[in-house]
Design an enzyme around this catalytic site. Structure first.
Site: not given
Length: 159
Positions: A41, A46-48, A51
């Site tokens: 998401a 974590g995804c940030t 990325a």
């Protein structure tokens, strides 16, 4: 969930919208190599982190001949906001129906805080695309960690 892809298997072609609403296909990268990673998401911690790590390394990947693509179940609008807010310098793809996630085995049962849930399996694929636009999986990694994954991938690819 479909079967997991392995080294040497054909990479499923796909067409998905990017954060600007433009259609992107694997076959667009004829004669090149693609790093396609799936994350749960946009705008989550974590995804940030993942990325931002890919963004910091994107020029090194590009210099080594790789195009980085990130894919999540988010819609185009959320990806556009994520890209702008986090200064992401590579293409993000929207797969809200999880069609491509399923083709790559990047959606299914996983553990979250000790419980089994259905969701996105954080996964990364290195795909070589031939001159006809057909992809072949060179690297398939499932259940990767958000933190440190990009550095590990760079070491593995010699980038």
């Amino acid at each position: 969930m479909t079967a997991r892809l392995t080294t040497g298997t054909p990479a499923p072609d796909f067409t998905l919208p990017d954060a600007e609403g433009n259609e992107v296909s694997l076959s667009d990268f004829k004669g090149g190599s693609v790093i396609l990673y799936f994350y749960p998401a946009a705008m989550t911690p974590g995804c940030t982190t993942q990325a931002v790590d890919f963004s910091a390394a994107v020029h090194a990947f590009q210099d080594a001949g790789y195009t980085v693509l990130g894919c999540s179940p988010d819609d185009v609008e959320r990806l556009a906001k994520f890209k702008a807010n986090s200064d992401i310098e590579f293409t993000l793809l929207a797969d809200p129906e999880k069609r491509v996630h399923n083709l790559y085995g990047a959606y299914g049962l996983r553990k979250l805080y000790g419980k089994e849930i259905e969701g996105v399996l954080r996964s990364t694929f290195v795909i070589d695309v031939d001159d006809e636009g057909n992809g072949l999986v060179r690297v398939a990694q499932y259940n990767v960690k958000a933190t440190g994954h990009v550095a590990k991938l760079r070491r593995e690819l010699g980038v």
